[in-house]
Design a protein around this motif. Structure first.
Motif: not given
Length: 329
Positions: A151-165, A193-201, A204-206
């Protein structure tokens, strides 16, 4: 993402028993709600590929939808048109996160899901597994188990799926090569979920600053569709190789924060909107076979799918495939 955890109810257990004991199958397509979901996915794939022949379709969860009937021989019950319409399958909570986030699943739970996923593996469809865990030893174990099973795995640190680990620092099996198809994908990031990021820029940069082979993201930032230029900017890994950018799209529930939602709508009005999901406010069970819903999702000129194509996404990650279970129950 919204209906995480094991997606099997009593009928699925009968399926396993039937396959193991070689009992006669029931009449093909007895399970009309599953058939309707397969038809929706197939229609989305056909519509998309009429514009972009390489458009990628990845359904998430609901893996037993591929079977037309409970079976004597599971392989003969697979809907080959459905299998041909998809490029991979996504699965949540396979190893971690079913009972609670950051906890390993029981062997019995894993075995039940894996028995269905093997049908996709045999069909040479990549399996993208999202485990919900953050403890480093669990994260390492998740990646190890998934790799051992192909399988191709991804360990998500949050169920909100709102961050780069933050762990691991670099993606699992990272490489600098270009990825043009699902066959070349070795890792992926699931962040819708991009809510943790202060702006679109900053958002996208992250994303652009990562080395993942595949990004699964929302097509919108604060209800504004990402432009083709913005999507294209994400198609280059920080190490220089190209990658795939896939857009999340829920097809089994309606979301009242999407562009298609009419402020006058509520449960029962229109009649194809059934009831609000008690676990996810603003999400509604729907008759996903209804032509009005089809127009909103893929068939109309201003459909969700048309927006993904216009913005240059490489494919769609289709959530709530397991919506058929609500109606079967």
């Amino acid at each position: 993402m919204k209906n995480s955890g094991l997606t099997f109810f009593l009928p699925a257990l009968f399926l396993l028993i039937s396959c193991e004991r070689n009992q006669p199958s029931v009449i093909e397509d007895d399970y009309i709600y599953r058939k309707d979901m397969r038809t929706l996915v197939i229609n989305i794939a056909q519509k998309a590929r009429a514009t972009d022949g390489n458009f990628i379709i990845i359904p998430q969860n609901g893996q037993d939808v591929a079977l037309r009937s409970f079976c004597q021989d599971c392989s003969t019950s697979i809907d080959q048109n459905y299998m041909a319409s998809i490029d991979a399958i996504g699965r949540e909570d396979l190893n971690y996160g079913y009972s609670n986030d950051d906890l390993p699943n029981s062997t019995a739970d894993r075995r039940e899901v894996s028995s269905f996923l093997s049908l996709y593996r045999e069909a040479q469809k990549p399996i993208l597994v999202t485990d919900y865990c953050s403890t480093p030893t669990f994260v390492d174990d998740s990646y190890s188990i998934n790799k051992s099973e192909g399988n191709i795995g991804f360990a998500a640190p949050s169920r909100e799926l709102d961050e780069v680990p933050s762990y691991p620092i670099v993606p699992n099996d990272v490489h600098s090569g270009s990825v043009m198809t699902m066959a070349g994908v070795k890792n992926f990031l699931y962040l819708i979920n991009p809510s943790r990021f202060s702006s679109k820029q900053s958002y996208l940069q992250a994303l652009a600053s990562t080395d993942y082979d595949l990004l699964i993201i929302d097509a919108f930032y604060n209800n504004t569709l990402l432009t083709r230029a913005e999507v294209n900017s994400l198609k280059i890994k920080v190490s220089g190789g190209t990658r795939l950018v896939i857009a999340y799209m829920s097809i089994g529930e309606a979301e009242d924060y999407r562009f298609y939602w009419d402020s006058n709508w509520t449960a029962g009005s229109p009649d194809w909107i059934k009831t609000e999901n008690p676990d996810w406010a603003g999400n509604y069970k729907i008759e996903y076979w209804n032509s009005d819903w089809h127009n909103l999702i893929y068939a109309g000129n201003d459909s969700y799918l048309s927006k993904l194509l216009a913005s240059g996404f490489d494919g769609a990650y289709l959530d709530l495939i397991d919506a058929f279970e609500y109606f079967e129950d």
